[in-house]
Structure formats: C-alpha cells, structure tokens
Design an enzyme around this catalytic site. Structure first.
Site, PDB file in Angstrom:
ATOM      1  CD  GLU A  37      -2.737   1.289   2.448  1.00 42.98           C
ATOM      2  OE1 GLU A  37      -2.731   0.388   3.303  1.00 42.98           O
ATOM      3  OE2 GLU A  37      -3.411   2.332   2.541  1.00 42.98           O
ATOM      4  NE  ARG A 263       4.064  -7.857  10.773  1.00 43.53           N
ATOM      5  CZ  ARG A 263       3.462  -7.059   9.894  1.00 43.53           C
ATOM      6  NH1 ARG A 263       2.398  -7.462   9.243  1.00 43.53           N
ATOM      7  NH2 ARG A 263       3.912  -5.863   9.668  1.00 43.53           N
ATOM      8  CE  LYS A 273       3.013   0.146   4.809  1.00 41.26           C
ATOM      9  NZ  LYS A 273       2.670   0.054   3.378  1.00 41.26           N
TER      10      LYS A 273
END
Ligand code: ATP
Ligand code: MG
Length: 558
Positions: A37, A263, A273
């Site tokens: 994104e 992850r 983020k």
C-alpha cells in the site's frame, strides 16, 4: 538467542507447495505479486516479502507483479509510489512489464459490487461507523443485523449509485456484504465493501467518491491478474474465508490461493508503517531515509549493501510461526558482506595530535597501504607520513591500567604501514586534558617491523596532520533502547543516544575527495559511507556498522 540458520533456497513450506503444484501439473507458470500500500516507505519486513515473491518467480517458471494496493487515497501519495519502486529495484528485483495498481480495477470492482447487490449479497447500510463497530459483536458474542440489511435490490442499487455519484457526505453510508452476522469468523460479519470518501486519489483524481475496502479489492485484484499463489503475512489468515467467498460469488477470471507466512519481527525495531510515519512526522528522525530507520531507504543511506539484506532474509527463512529475530543477525550479515567487499582506509574519529620530535621538520614520505587484505586486486595506495600526525584519543592513556597495550608514556606501538613510535611527553591544556603528544619514531622500523625482532603489542591507525581532511562522522546506535519496543507508546522507548555526532573527525584526503557512495572500512573503527549531507567544505560519513561482532561470539558461546 536466535542462531543463524542456513536455509537452502527451495526448502520452505511455500516453495514446497509450489513445487508440488507444478509436479501435479496444476500450473504451467507461477504468478506471485508484491502488493504494497503506497502509504509509507518500505521497511526490512517488506524486504522479506519481496525476496520471497520475486525469488519464487526467479526460481520457478513464472513472474512476479508489483501491485500497488492504492485503495485509501487519504493516506497514499505519489512520493511513496516512487520510493517503493526505487527500493524494490535497489534490493535487486525487477517486475519488468508487470506494474499494476488496484485503482486500475476500480471500474470492474464497482461492477462486481453491483452484481453482489443484484444477487442479494450486498446492501447499503446507513448506520454510523460506530454503530457498525458495536453491532459487530465479539469473539464470544454474535453480531446484530443492521436495520438496513433487508433493503430491496432496487433500493440498494439506487443508493449505491448515488454514493458513487457523490451525493452523500463522507461516512454517511457504506456498502456491506450480506454474509452472516453470527459467523464465528468476525471477518464474515457483513464486512464493508465500499465507503464514501471525497478525496483526491494520486491516480484517479476526483473521479471516485467511493473507494473499495482493502479486503474487497485485494483478492479480486489477484484474480484479475491471474495470481496463482497469493502470499501474505499471518494476520490475513482469518481473512482468507472472506477472500474465498468473493472468489466464489463473483465471475472472476482466475482462482488465486492464499498462503500465509510469519512476518519479520526484529529486536530493538518496530516495523509498522504507522509507527514509522509517526517517527518521521514528529521529528524523532530526520526523515524516512534517516540511517537509524529500518526502512530500505534508511539502510541504503546508511551503506547497507542490498546483498546483505538478501542474505539476511535467506538465512531467516520462511516459517509459519511468528518469532522475533535478533537484530544481531542482520548486523552479522551486513558485516560479512562489507568485510568481503569494502576497501580499507583510515579515519580518526576523535583526533589527538602527535608530534614526532626526531622526524625532520619539513620532510614527508610516501608509504604504501593495502586496500583489501584478502583481495590483492584491490591494490594499494600511498599515505604521507610526516612530523605531525593524528591518532585516536582513546588509543592513548597517560596512566594506563595493566592490560592497556596501546600508547602510553614510555610504551612503544606500531603505526599501521609506518613505524614504531614511543611516547616521550604529554602536553595538557589548562583544564588538564591531554591535547598533544610528543613521540619519537625508530627509522629502522619502516613498514612496521623491527630488524632486531622486537615486538609491540598494538598496531594503531593514524593520519597525517597536513594532508588529512576534517570530516563529520555520525555514529548510530539502536533507535530504541528497549529490545521489544512498545508500539503503542514507542516514544518512551526511544534511545536518546541513537545518534552521536563527531564533528572533528578526520579522514584520508582520498576519502574526502571521492564522491563514491560505496561503503569502506576505516581500519579498527567499522564501515562508513559518505552521506548526502556532505558539503564541499566538510564531508560527512555515516557509520554503517562497527567491526565488533558480538553476535557471532554469542552464537559461538552457545
Ligand atoms: P503495516 O506496517 O502498517 O502493517 P504493511 O507493512 O502490512 O503495513 P503493506 O504495504 O500492506 O503494509 O505490505 C505489503 C506486503 O508486505 C504485504 O504482503 C505484507 O504482508 C508484507 N509485509 C509487511 N510487513 C511485513 C513484515 N514485517 N514481514 C514480512 N512481510 C511483511
Ligand atoms: Mg498491510
């Protein structure tokens, strides 16, 4: 303590699945994608995902797409679209012609939403965001049906089209899937498909006043692109039934399968983020490319070679269970790569002046220094020895403890590539600090060996006073002082000593003159790279990493 695990490429569970799929003839070609994104810069966690997706496309017949999941114009910017592309390339991967944007599919996603309405599988809900949230239920309690759930197809279609036409303010209505408010999986409790957002989109401008949710856009985008293996992180495992529901209900051109992996988490590091954006916005760091940031832009600026990142993600492998990797392992990989590839130079971080009293005034000589101890092809260079030199302040002690073998009054040491020297006197300022040393050198020890075979216990780096150049050196420590920083209150865990500026350092003239952005080793001090803050008057060097390899030692100790 996490140990470096040598993971052979081709040995993780995702690659095993792909190999089995190919063996069974399910696919002729494997298609993966990396779907960021564009709401921030990429970090080292993304490097793991990039290396996995692009790596698979290299190892098996297939390709990997770069697809921007640009469904939230409020948070997304062209700057991020550009930086993400630069970072993927820097890491060493290439999407070729396969650059896509979820926004390319807005039209098709919209048509499919109308189809869901016509099939009685979606409805316009007038409840507020808050009402939707509270009526969703909990893990133990079912949700409540919306009072708008049973609107007719015509009414839903009419309202949805008016949402699209921009007739309603932000947040007035949403389109929801009509699945099951009592589903055990909360993601299936009538998730939101579209929301009203009067916002400028980096690619579609003001064309749309409704935007698809990530969950609605994601799987269909994969299907449109013919993604065979849709690889994502574990937090999306619970979303898979929803993605499969869309794929089943809609006339999509292909059926992607989703696989989830753990992850990357690193000690002393936050890879969210949201947090990274906050660090930049609140000025805790100097920008997304601040060398203390775990972003790829930060690491690039800091001199971390992309090959070290690729090696790191290869070593940590791909697993199905979440874990935290010791940041020491990353540092280990950086050090290994830089040790192999970087040229040696000399830099003095905290200079202390030395006058060689028995060296003739006005005389200088050129000595030969090697550029890489293990790579003769890297060649040699000249450094100028003379009467006035600089050594490192902490290489001298006036009253040394027993095990201090470096320079002290009366003690002899070797200056790298040069001579043995001995300290004969100390000059202090009025605060009592040592500001200059008087030494003698032994002319018979040129090159660093004594013909009479006598030994010294220390070899020190140094620089000529006349031809070395003043520089600023920046030393970085962990951005957080807590090994597991608290993402919800990260400011409290920030390390106040994460940046140390040495304003009066010195480097070899050749180092200062070169504009190279290749990292180099300053002997005994670590690896350094020229920073973009350099000016013609004063070069700035960032320390990529120190030489000391505490991680390898700990592993060896077990
Ligand atoms: P946030 O940091 O806010 O959680 P995000 O990192 O998930 O956001 P995306 O742009 O959606 O942001 O990530 C793109 C891809 O990178 C996704 O497929 C995601 O699963 C993967 N990814 C993100 N963080 C990590 C990580 N720490 N380790 C491995 N893969 C990651
Ligand atoms: Mg995400």
């Amino acid at each position: 303590m996490t140990e470096p695990v040598a993971t052979e490429v081709g040995r993780d569970f995702i690659r095993d699945i792909i190999q089995a799929d190919l063996d069974q003839g399910k696919y002729r070609e494997i298609v993966t994608r990396f779907p960021p994104e564009p709401n921030g810069y990429l970090h080292i966690g993304h490097a793991k995902s990039i290396a996995l997706n692009f790596g698979i496309a290299q190892e098996f017949p297939g390709r990997c797409h770069l697809r921007f999941d640009d469904t939230n114009p409020v948070k997304e910017e062209q700057e991020y679209i550009d930086s993400i592309q630069a970072d993927v390339r820097w890491l060493g991967f290439d999407w070729g012609k396969n650059l896509f944007f979820a926004s390319d599919y807005f039209e098709r996603l919209y048509e499919w939403a109308e189809q869901l309405i016509r099939d009685g599988l979606a409805y316009v809900d007038d409840q507020t965001q808050e009402e939707i949230r509270t009526s969703r239920g909990t893990l133990t309690e079912p949700g409540k049906n919306s009072p708008f759930r049973d609107r007719s197809v015509d009414e839903n279609l009419g309202l949805f089209r008016r949402m699209k036409a921009g007739e309603f303010p932000n947040g007035a209505r949403v389109l929801r899937a009509k699945i099951d408010m009592a589903a055990g999986n909360i993601n299936l409790r009538d998730p939101v498909l579209y929301r009203i957002l009067h916002a400028h989109h980096p690619r579609t401008g003001t064309k749309w006043s409704i935007y698809p949710s990530y969950d609605y856009a994601h799987g269909q985008s994969d299907a449109i692109e013919g993604i065979t293996h849709s690889i994502c992180t574990l937090e999306f495992e619970d979303h898979r039934p929803l993605y499969d529901w869309f794929i089943e209900k809609l006339p999509v051109p292909s059926q992607p399968h989703q696989y989830e992996f753990a992850r990357l988490n690193l000690t002393y590091t936050l890879l969210s983020k949201r947090v990274l954006t906050q660090l930049v916005r609140d000025g805790h760091v100097a920008g997304w490319d601040d060398p203390r940031m775990p972003t790829m832009a930060g690491m690039r600026r800091r001199g971390v070679p992309p090959a070290a990142l690729r090696e790191f993600v290869k070593r940590i492998g791909v697993a199905k269970a979440n874990s935290v990797v010791d940041v020491g392992m990353l540092e280990f990989c950086i050090r290994e790569e830089l040790n192999r590839t970087s040229q040696r130079r000399m830099g003095v971080l905290r200079p202390l002046k030395v006058v060689i009293e028995n060296y003739p005034e006005g005389q200088t000589e050129e000595l030969e220094a090697i550029n890489h101890p293990d790579d003769p092809s890297a060649g040699t260079r000249k450094i100028t020895f003379g009467r006035e030199l600089y050594i490192e302040q902490d290489d001298f002690m006036e009253n040394p403890p027993k095990k201090f073998f470096r320079l002290s009054p009366g003690n002899e040491v070797r200056l790298r590539y040069a001579y043995f020297i001995k300290c004969t006197g100390v000059i202090k300022n009025d605060k009592g600090e040592v500001v200059e040393l008087r030494c003698t050198y032994d002319p018979a020890t040129k090159g660093g060996n004594a013909p009479d075979g006598r030994k010294v216990k220390a070899t020190m780096h140094w620089l000529p006073a006349a031809t070395s150049v003043p520089a600023e050196i920046r030393i970085y420590n962990q951005l957080f002082s807590n090994p597991s920083p608290d993402a919800s209150n990260f400011a409290a865990d920030l390390n106040p000593q994460s940046l140390e500026i040495l304003a009066h350092a010195r480097v070899e003239a050749s180092v200062a003159e070169s504009n190279s952005t290749e990292p180099m080793q300053f002997e005994r001090q670590g690896y350094f790279v020229r920073d973009k803050d350099s000016t013609s008057g004063k070069p700035v060097f960032s320390r990529t990493i120190g030489l000391r390899d505490t991680f390898a030692k700990e592993v060896a100790k077990g």
